[in-house]
Design a protein around this motif. Structure first.
Motif, PDB file in Angstrom:
ATOM      1  N   TYR A  11       0.892  -1.159   0.000  1.00  0.00           N
ATOM      2  CA  TYR A  11       0.000   0.000   0.000  1.00  0.00           C
ATOM      3  C   TYR A  11       0.930   1.208   0.000  1.00  0.00           C
ATOM      4  N   ALA A  16       2.802  -4.919   2.410  1.00  0.00           N
ATOM      5  CA  ALA A  16       1.933  -5.716   3.286  1.00  0.00           C
ATOM      6  C   ALA A  16       2.130  -7.217   3.084  1.00  0.00           C
ATOM      7  N   ARG A  35      -4.760 -13.982  12.247  1.00  0.00           N
ATOM      8  CA  ARG A  35      -5.521 -12.967  12.989  1.00  0.00           C
ATOM      9  C   ARG A  35      -5.815 -11.766  12.092  1.00  0.00           C
ATOM     10  N   ASN A  36      -6.639 -10.838  12.617  1.00  0.00           N
ATOM     11  CA  ASN A  36      -6.935  -9.612  11.885  1.00  0.00           C
ATOM     12  C   ASN A  36      -5.647  -8.870  11.565  1.00  0.00           C
ATOM     13  N   GLY A  37      -5.590  -8.345  10.359  1.00  0.00           N
ATOM     14  CA  GLY A  37      -4.470  -7.481   9.990  1.00  0.00           C
ATOM     15  C   GLY A  37      -3.217  -8.222   9.569  1.00  0.00           C
ATOM     16  N   MET A  38      -3.282  -9.543   9.443  1.00  0.00           N
ATOM     17  CA  MET A  38      -2.077 -10.309   9.098  1.00  0.00           C
ATOM     18  C   MET A  38      -1.851 -10.402   7.588  1.00  0.00           C
ATOM     19  N   GLY A  39      -2.882 -10.013   6.806  1.00  0.00           N
ATOM     20  CA  GLY A  39      -2.673  -9.945   5.354  1.00  0.00           C
ATOM     21  C   GLY A  39      -3.569 -10.836   4.512  1.00  0.00           C
ATOM     22  N   LYS A  40      -4.600 -11.432   5.144  1.00  0.00           N
ATOM     23  CA  LYS A  40      -5.461 -12.357   4.393  1.00  0.00           C
ATOM     24  C   LYS A  40      -6.188 -11.632   3.256  1.00  0.00           C
ATOM     25  N   THR A  41      -6.826 -10.520   3.614  1.00  0.00           N
ATOM     26  CA  THR A  41      -7.604  -9.799   2.602  1.00  0.00           C
ATOM     27  C   THR A  41      -6.682  -9.225   1.526  1.00  0.00           C
ATOM     28  N   THR A  42      -5.526  -8.728   1.931  1.00  0.00           N
ATOM     29  CA  THR A  42      -4.561  -8.208   0.956  1.00  0.00           C
ATOM     30  C   THR A  42      -4.144  -9.320  -0.011  1.00  0.00           C
ATOM     31  N   GLN A  83     -14.729 -10.666   1.573  1.00  0.00           N
ATOM     32  CA  GLN A  83     -15.112 -10.518   2.973  1.00  0.00           C
ATOM     33  C   GLN A  83     -16.323  -9.588   3.029  1.00  0.00           C
ATOM     34  N   GLU A 156     -12.765 -15.104   4.580  1.00  0.00           N
ATOM     35  CA  GLU A 156     -13.469 -15.237   5.861  1.00  0.00           C
ATOM     36  C   GLU A 156     -14.969 -15.509   5.707  1.00  0.00           C
ATOM     37  N   GLN A 189     -10.435 -17.486  10.507  1.00  0.00           N
ATOM     38  CA  GLN A 189      -9.951 -17.408  11.885  1.00  0.00           C
ATOM     39  C   GLN A 189     -10.574 -18.527  12.718  1.00  0.00           C
TER      40      GLN A 189
HETATM   41  N1  LIG Z   1      -5.982   0.337   2.289  1.00  0.00           N
HETATM   42  C1  LIG Z   1      -4.900   0.117   3.046  1.00  0.00           C
HETATM   43  N2  LIG Z   1      -3.920   1.046   3.128  1.00  0.00           N
HETATM   44  C2  LIG Z   1      -2.809   0.833   3.880  1.00  0.00           C
HETATM   45  N3  LIG Z   1      -2.595  -0.292   4.590  1.00  0.00           N
HETATM   46  C3  LIG Z   1      -3.527  -1.248   4.546  1.00  0.00           C
HETATM   47  C4  LIG Z   1      -4.733  -1.094   3.787  1.00  0.00           C
HETATM   48  N4  LIG Z   1      -5.476  -2.221   3.935  1.00  0.00           N
HETATM   49  C5  LIG Z   1      -4.778  -3.025   4.768  1.00  0.00           C
HETATM   50  N5  LIG Z   1      -3.605  -2.456   5.124  1.00  0.00           N
HETATM   51  C6  LIG Z   1      -2.569  -3.037   5.998  1.00  0.00           C
HETATM   52  O1  LIG Z   1      -2.142  -4.278   5.456  1.00  0.00           O
HETATM   53  C7  LIG Z   1      -1.976  -5.250   6.474  1.00  0.00           C
HETATM   54  C8  LIG Z   1      -2.811  -6.468   6.191  1.00  0.00           C
HETATM   55  O2  LIG Z   1      -4.201  -6.152   6.238  1.00  0.00           O
HETATM   56  P1  LIG Z   1      -5.354  -7.132   5.728  1.00  0.00           P
HETATM   57  O3  LIG Z   1      -6.626  -6.362   5.666  1.00  0.00           O
HETATM   58  O4  LIG Z   1      -4.899  -7.819   4.514  1.00  0.00           O
HETATM   59  O5  LIG Z   1      -5.415  -8.161   6.913  1.00  0.00           O
HETATM   60  P2  LIG Z   1      -6.435  -9.357   7.185  1.00  0.00           P
HETATM   61  O6  LIG Z   1      -5.593 -10.482   7.677  1.00  0.00           O
HETATM   62  O7  LIG Z   1      -7.284  -9.602   6.025  1.00  0.00           O
HETATM   63  O8  LIG Z   1      -7.296  -8.809   8.364  1.00  0.00           O
HETATM   64  P3  LIG Z   1      -8.888  -8.733   8.478  1.00  0.00           P
HETATM   65  O9  LIG Z   1      -9.301 -10.063   8.924  1.00  0.00           O
HETATM   66  O10 LIG Z   1      -9.080  -7.676   9.509  1.00  0.00           O
HETATM   67  O11 LIG Z   1      -9.408  -8.331   7.135  1.00  0.00           O
HETATM   68  C9  LIG Z   1      -2.320  -4.560   7.777  1.00  0.00           C
HETATM   69  O12 LIG Z   1      -1.128  -4.126   8.374  1.00  0.00           O
HETATM   70  C10 LIG Z   1      -3.154  -3.385   7.344  1.00  0.00           C
HETATM   71  O13 LIG Z   1      -2.996  -2.303   8.240  1.00  0.00           O
END
Ligand SMILES: Nc1ncnc2c1ncn2[C@@H]1O[C@H](COP(=O)(O)OP(=O)(O)OP(=O)(O)O)[C@@H](O)[C@H]1O
Length: 229
Positions: A11, A16, A35-42, A83, A156, A189
Motif C-alpha cells: 500500500y 503488506a 488474525r486480523n491485519g495479518m494480510g489475508k484480505t490483501t 469478505q 473469511e 480465523q
Molecule cells: N488500504 C490500506 N492502506 C494501507 N494499509 C492497509 C490497507 N489495507 C490493509 N492495510 C494493511 O495491510 C496489512 C494487512 O491487512 P489485511 O486487511 O490484509 O489483513 P487481514 O488479515 O485480512 O485482516 P482482516 O481479517 O481484519 O481483514 C495490515 O497491516 C493493514 O494495516
C-alpha cells in the motif's frame, strides 16, 4: 491449478505481503489462517487483481494472470467471494446470481446451484438485503460458482455467521470440491471450520506464510497459539 510465487504487495510505500508462495492442486481445499491485519484480505485482493502486485507471479491452470484486470482473471478461472459478501441488497436473489452470468451465453441459473443451496431457490424472488448473513454468504458463493471457476477464493466466509449455518457452508464447500474438482482457498480465523474443509492449512503472520500443515498432521494447539492475541 493455482500457483502463487513470491508475491509482494504494497500500500504505497508500505509493503503488506512479503513474498507469499503456495500451490493449490485440483480437488484440494487450502485454508489460510491468521488474525486480523495479518494480510489475508490483501492476499485475496492481490490474487483477484483488486490490488496490483509489486512482484511475483500468479498462475491459474497454467495461465499467467499476474497483471490481468479482475474480469480477465475471472475469464481465466478465478472467482472471489469477498469478505463481507458484497451482495447487491436491492436486487433479488435470482438477479444477484445472474450478475455472475454477465459474460455467459445464458442467464439461466444451473439447477446444480439451487441443489447446493436450496434456501436460495426458496428465496429467489426475495431482495438480497433481506437475507440473513448466512444466506447472503451462500448467495455470494452461488454467484461466484456460476462463472465456472477452476479456483474459488473465499475471504473469511464464516465471519458474523451463526454456528449451525457455518456447518452448512462447510458441507456446501466440500460438496462443491467433490462435484467440480476445483481448488478452493479460504481465509479463516475459525479453526474448526478450517479443519472441516481444508486438506492443508497455512498460517499467515505479518504478510508471510509462517506455517504449513496437512489436515491429518495438524497440531491444533500450535495453530491456536498463532490465532490467539
Ligand atoms: N488500504 C490500506 N492502506 C494501507 N494499509 C492497509 C490497507 N489495507 C490493509 N492495510 C494493511 O495491510 C496489512 C494487512 O491487512 P489485511 O486487511 O490484509 O489483513 P487481514 O488479515 O485480512 O485482516 P482482516 O481479517 O481484519 O481483514 C495490515 O497491516 C493493514 O494495516
Amino acid at each position: 491449478m493455482l500457483e502463487v510465487k513470491d508475491l509482494h504487495t504494497a500500500y504505497g510505500q508500505s509493503e503488506a505481503l512479503h513474498g507469499i508462495s503456495f500451490d493449490g492442486m485440483a480437488n484440494e481445499t487450502i485454508a489460510i489462517m491468521g488474525r486480523n491485519g495479518m494480510g489475508k484480505t490483501t492476499l485475496f485482493k492481490s490474487l483477484m487483481g483488486v490490488l496490483p502486485i509489486k512482484s511475483g507471479s500468479i498462475q491459474v491452470a497454467g495461465q499467467d494472470v499476474s497483471h490481468d484486470e479482475s474480469f480477465r482473471r475471472v475469464a481465466k478461472g478465478i472467482a472471489y467471494v469477498p469478505q463481507g459478501r458484497m451482495i447487491f441488497p436491492t436486487l433479488t436473489v435470482e438477479e444477484n446470481i445472474q450478475t455472475g452470468l454477465e459474460n455467459a451465453k445464458s442467464r439461466h441459473i444451473p439447477e446444480e446451484i439451487y441443489a447446493l443451496f436450496p434456501v436460495l431457490f426458496d428465496m429467489k424472488r426475495r431482495k438480497g438485503g433481506n437475507l440473513s448473513g448466512g444466506q447472503q454468504q451462500q448467495l455470494a458463493i452461488a454467484r461466484a460458482l456460476v462463472t465456472n471457476p477452476k479456483v474459488l477464493l473465499l475471504d473469511e466466509p464464516t465471519e458474523g455467521i451463526q454456528p449451525s449455518i457455518i456447518k452448512d457452508i462447510a458441507k456446501a464447500l466440500n460438496e462443491i470440491r467433490k462435484l467440480r474438482g476445483i481448488t478452493i482457498v479460504v481465509s479463516e480465523q475459525v479453526l474448526s471450520f478450517a479443519m472441516d474443509v481444508a486438506d492443508r492449512l497455512f498460517v499467515i503472520e505479518g504478510g508471510r506464510l509462517v506455517h504449513e500443515t496437512a489436515r491429518d498432521k495438524t497440531d491444533v494447539n500450535h495453530i491456536k497459539a498463532y490465532l490467539s492475541v
